[in-house]
Design a protein around this motif. Structure first.
Motif, PDB file in Angstrom:
ATOM      1  N   PRO A 154     109.915 -54.013 -23.762  1.00  0.00           N
ATOM      2  CA  PRO A 154     109.235 -54.396 -24.917  1.00  0.00           C
ATOM      3  C   PRO A 154     107.496 -54.644 -24.539  1.00  0.00           C
ATOM      4  CG  PRO A 154     110.383 -56.215 -24.429  1.00  0.00           C
ATOM      5  CD  PRO A 154     110.884 -55.159 -23.251  1.00  0.00           C
ATOM      6  N   ARG A 155     107.142 -54.649 -23.253  1.00  0.00           N
ATOM      7  CA  ARG A 155     105.796 -55.125 -22.762  1.00  0.00           C
ATOM      8  C   ARG A 155     104.795 -54.116 -23.622  1.00  0.00           C
ATOM      9  NH1 ARG A 155     105.081 -53.883 -17.011  1.00  0.00           N
ATOM     10  NH2 ARG A 155     106.648 -52.470 -17.459  1.00  0.00           N
ATOM     11  N   PHE A 156     103.853 -54.653 -24.086  1.00  0.00           N
ATOM     12  CA  PHE A 156     102.533 -53.837 -24.900  1.00  0.00           C
ATOM     13  C   PHE A 156     101.158 -54.281 -24.225  1.00  0.00           C
ATOM     14  CE2 PHE A 156     102.411 -57.301 -27.459  1.00  0.00           C
ATOM     15  CZ  PHE A 156     101.264 -57.299 -28.158  1.00  0.00           C
ATOM     16  N   TRP A 157     100.266 -53.311 -24.817  1.00  0.00           N
ATOM     17  CA  TRP A 157      98.851 -53.635 -24.948  1.00  0.00           C
ATOM     18  C   TRP A 157      98.355 -52.762 -26.081  1.00  0.00           C
ATOM     19  CZ3 TRP A 157      94.814 -50.749 -24.856  1.00  0.00           C
ATOM     20  CH2 TRP A 157      93.195 -51.366 -24.612  1.00  0.00           C
ATOM     21  N   ALA A 158      97.371 -53.558 -26.853  1.00  0.00           N
ATOM     22  CA  ALA A 158      96.704 -52.985 -27.842  1.00  0.00           C
ATOM     23  C   ALA A 158      95.251 -53.652 -28.017  1.00  0.00           C
ATOM     24  CB  ALA A 158      97.488 -53.428 -29.242  1.00  0.00           C
ATOM     25  N   SER A 159      94.350 -52.649 -28.341  1.00  0.00           N
ATOM     26  CA  SER A 159      93.021 -52.979 -28.651  1.00  0.00           C
ATOM     27  C   SER A 159      92.510 -52.186 -29.655  1.00  0.00           C
ATOM     28  CB  SER A 159      92.274 -52.849 -27.315  1.00  0.00           C
ATOM     29  OG  SER A 159      90.950 -53.213 -27.611  1.00  0.00           O
ATOM     30  N   VAL A 197      95.023 -57.381 -27.188  1.00  0.00           N
ATOM     31  CA  VAL A 197      96.018 -58.234 -27.004  1.00  0.00           C
ATOM     32  C   VAL A 197      97.360 -57.722 -26.235  1.00  0.00           C
ATOM     33  CG1 VAL A 197      95.499 -59.570 -29.366  1.00  0.00           C
ATOM     34  CG2 VAL A 197      97.092 -57.387 -29.329  1.00  0.00           C
ATOM     35  N   TYR A 198      98.031 -58.521 -25.596  1.00  0.00           N
ATOM     36  CA  TYR A 198      98.999 -57.948 -24.832  1.00  0.00           C
ATOM     37  C   TYR A 198     100.250 -59.071 -24.575  1.00  0.00           C
ATOM     38  CZ  TYR A 198      95.799 -60.816 -22.166  1.00  0.00           C
ATOM     39  OH  TYR A 198      94.980 -61.807 -21.519  1.00  0.00           O
ATOM     40  N   GLY A 199     101.330 -58.358 -24.003  1.00  0.00           N
ATOM     41  CA  GLY A 199     102.439 -59.437 -24.035  1.00  0.00           C
ATOM     42  C   GLY A 199     103.812 -58.537 -24.315  1.00  0.00           C
ATOM     43  N   GLY A 202     103.699 -69.677 -24.300  1.00  0.00           N
ATOM     44  CA  GLY A 202     102.327 -70.683 -24.257  1.00  0.00           C
ATOM     45  C   GLY A 202     101.264 -69.986 -23.117  1.00  0.00           C
ATOM     46  N   SER A 203     101.635 -68.627 -22.640  1.00  0.00           N
ATOM     47  CA  SER A 203     100.348 -68.217 -21.904  1.00  0.00           C
ATOM     48  C   SER A 203      99.460 -67.345 -22.563  1.00  0.00           C
ATOM     49  CB  SER A 203     101.305 -67.212 -20.656  1.00  0.00           C
ATOM     50  OG  SER A 203     102.242 -66.462 -21.434  1.00  0.00           O
ATOM     51  N   ASP A 204      98.506 -67.009 -21.983  1.00  0.00           N
ATOM     52  CA  ASP A 204      97.453 -66.216 -22.483  1.00  0.00           C
ATOM     53  C   ASP A 204      97.928 -64.883 -22.803  1.00  0.00           C
ATOM     54  OD1 ASP A 204      94.494 -65.600 -23.368  1.00  0.00           O
ATOM     55  OD2 ASP A 204      94.919 -64.253 -21.558  1.00  0.00           O
ATOM     56  N   ALA A 205      97.599 -64.262 -24.206  1.00  0.00           N
ATOM     57  CA  ALA A 205      98.213 -62.986 -24.440  1.00  0.00           C
ATOM     58  C   ALA A 205      97.019 -62.156 -25.173  1.00  0.00           C
ATOM     59  CB  ALA A 205      99.411 -63.364 -25.298  1.00  0.00           C
ATOM     60  N   GLY A 206      95.850 -62.774 -24.984  1.00  0.00           N
ATOM     61  CA  GLY A 206      94.921 -61.752 -25.288  1.00  0.00           C
ATOM     62  C   GLY A 206      93.987 -62.558 -26.456  1.00  0.00           C
ATOM     63  N   GLY A 207      93.106 -61.885 -27.235  1.00  0.00           N
ATOM     64  CA  GLY A 207      92.547 -62.262 -28.295  1.00  0.00           C
ATOM     65  C   GLY A 207      91.203 -61.516 -28.727  1.00  0.00           C
ATOM     66  N   GLY A 208      90.355 -61.970 -29.473  1.00  0.00           N
ATOM     67  CA  GLY A 208      89.007 -61.184 -29.630  1.00  0.00           C
ATOM     68  C   GLY A 208      87.959 -61.948 -30.423  1.00  0.00           C
ATOM     69  N   LEU A 209      87.211 -61.263 -31.332  1.00  0.00           N
ATOM     70  CA  LEU A 209      86.264 -61.729 -31.985  1.00  0.00           C
ATOM     71  C   LEU A 209      86.477 -61.457 -33.749  1.00  0.00           C
ATOM     72  CD1 LEU A 209      83.005 -60.882 -30.032  1.00  0.00           C
ATOM     73  CD2 LEU A 209      84.083 -63.050 -29.989  1.00  0.00           C
ATOM     74  N   MET A 210      86.175 -62.575 -34.333  1.00  0.00           N
ATOM     75  CA  MET A 210      86.236 -62.528 -35.608  1.00  0.00           C
ATOM     76  C   MET A 210      84.945 -62.531 -36.319  1.00  0.00           C
ATOM     77  SD  MET A 210      88.732 -63.983 -38.646  1.00  0.00           S
ATOM     78  CE  MET A 210      88.433 -65.737 -38.259  1.00  0.00           C
ATOM     79  N   SER A 211      84.392 -61.584 -36.970  1.00  0.00           N
ATOM     80  CA  SER A 211      82.958 -61.779 -37.340  1.00  0.00           C
ATOM     81  C   SER A 211      83.072 -61.338 -38.876  1.00  0.00           C
ATOM     82  CB  SER A 211      82.064 -60.659 -36.643  1.00  0.00           C
ATOM     83  OG  SER A 211      82.026 -60.579 -35.369  1.00  0.00           O
ATOM     84  N   VAL A 212      82.475 -62.498 -39.740  1.00  0.00           N
ATOM     85  CA  VAL A 212      82.651 -62.553 -41.111  1.00  0.00           C
ATOM     86  C   VAL A 212      81.489 -63.067 -41.761  1.00  0.00           C
ATOM     87  CG1 VAL A 212      84.051 -63.388 -43.159  1.00  0.00           C
ATOM     88  CG2 VAL A 212      85.287 -63.064 -40.883  1.00  0.00           C
TER      89      VAL A 212
END
Length: 296
Positions: free
Chosen positions: A110-115, A86-88, A59-69
């Protein structure tokens, strides 16, 4: 390494946001400037922007972003321009897939970060080509790499449009080495092939993955120029084709081709699989699907 790559990750994430802003502005300008040709009596489309969030299993924060449609514009029937950071910790399936690709240390950590940025445009006018573009940076404790590209997906092909799209990409990539464009073009031809249809998804473009030459600055600069090439490669095609008249047969050809596009994204696309497997917002992941399609 960790301190250095915090800076690099921030730079990459900021670049994807800048590229997103430039593209959204250019696409809204195409809508606003559409004064001759079909559907000019409609109001200009605008992007609806929403925040996406990713949460980890605890349930902890793992990133996010913007969706523009944008939906139902007079040029764009549906276009999405998404960015995310995103990360986690990767789940078992994603971790095993990364380990199978040879990502160093992934089997143990297995930790990662992606943008990245992801864009898909489906057009009102069947003569105006659909298009896909994305670029991204991926980091794990044992490795980093860049990936992405752009490819053109017309339902009605024009040789001069295809030539312009490829020539512009070559122009932007050649300063990084004249061997880069042919390699990425061939990679796109292979990657965007649909085996069960025995055909390509479109007329190609450029594509790369797992780009790590050991020189982060050089690889980031290449990734930026892949993004910079997109608008000059694509916008002139839309400006030219959005003015053409079309008939029912043209629209039917467009809907059938969109079915092909949907098949590829749901069956083969690596980004779609990764997004769904890592718990990212499903609407953002599946933004690439066309608003209408048909199968024969």
């Amino acid at each position: 390494m960790s301190v250095q790559f915090e800076t690099e990750k921030n730079r990459a994430s900021a670049w994807f946001r800048t590229l997103r802003d430039d593209i959204v502005s250019a696409f809204e300008a195409l809508e606003n400037d559409h004064s001759t040709g079909p559907l000019t009596d409609m109001g200009a489309g605008q992007f609806e922007v929403s925040t996406t969030k990713r949460t980890s299993d605890d349930g902890s924060d793992a990133g996010g972003g913007l969706m523009s449609v944008m939906r139902g514009g007079r040029v764009f029937e549906k276009v999405g321009v998404n960015i995310s950071t995103v990360y986690g910790t990767l789940g078992d399936r994603a971790q095993k897939a990364m380990a199978a690709r040879g990502v160093p240390g992934m089997a143990d950590d297995p930790r990662f970060w992606a943008s990245g940025i992801s864009l898909v445009a489906h057009m009102q006018n069947p003569h105006a080509p659909a298009v896909h573009m994305n670029t991204r940076m991926f980091w794990t404790p044992g490795a980093w790499w860049f990936g992405g590209g752009s490819d053109l997906n017309p339902c009605i092909e024009y040789d001069d449009d295809t030539a312009h799209f490829h020539a512009t990409q070559k122009e932007y990539l050649d300063p990084h080495g004249t061997e880069i464009y042919p390699k990425l073009k061939e990679w796109a031809d292979e990657y965007f092939y649909i085996p069960h249809r025995n055909r390509a998804r479109g007329v190609g473009g450029i594509f790369m993955d797992d780009r790590n030459t050991g020189d982060w600055e050089a690889d980031f600069a290449l990734t930026q120029d892949i993004g910079r090439a997109f608008l000059p490669a694509y916008v002139p095609l839309v400006e030219k084709r959005k003015k053409q008249d079309w008939d029912a047969a043209d629209k039917d050809a467009q809907l059938v081709h969109r079915g092909l596009y949907a098949e590829y994204n749901l069956v083969y696309d690596r980004g779609t699989k990764f997004g769904l497997e890592t718990g990212h917002d499903a609407n953002a992941v599946l933004m690439s699907l066309p608003p209408l399609a048909k199968w024969i």
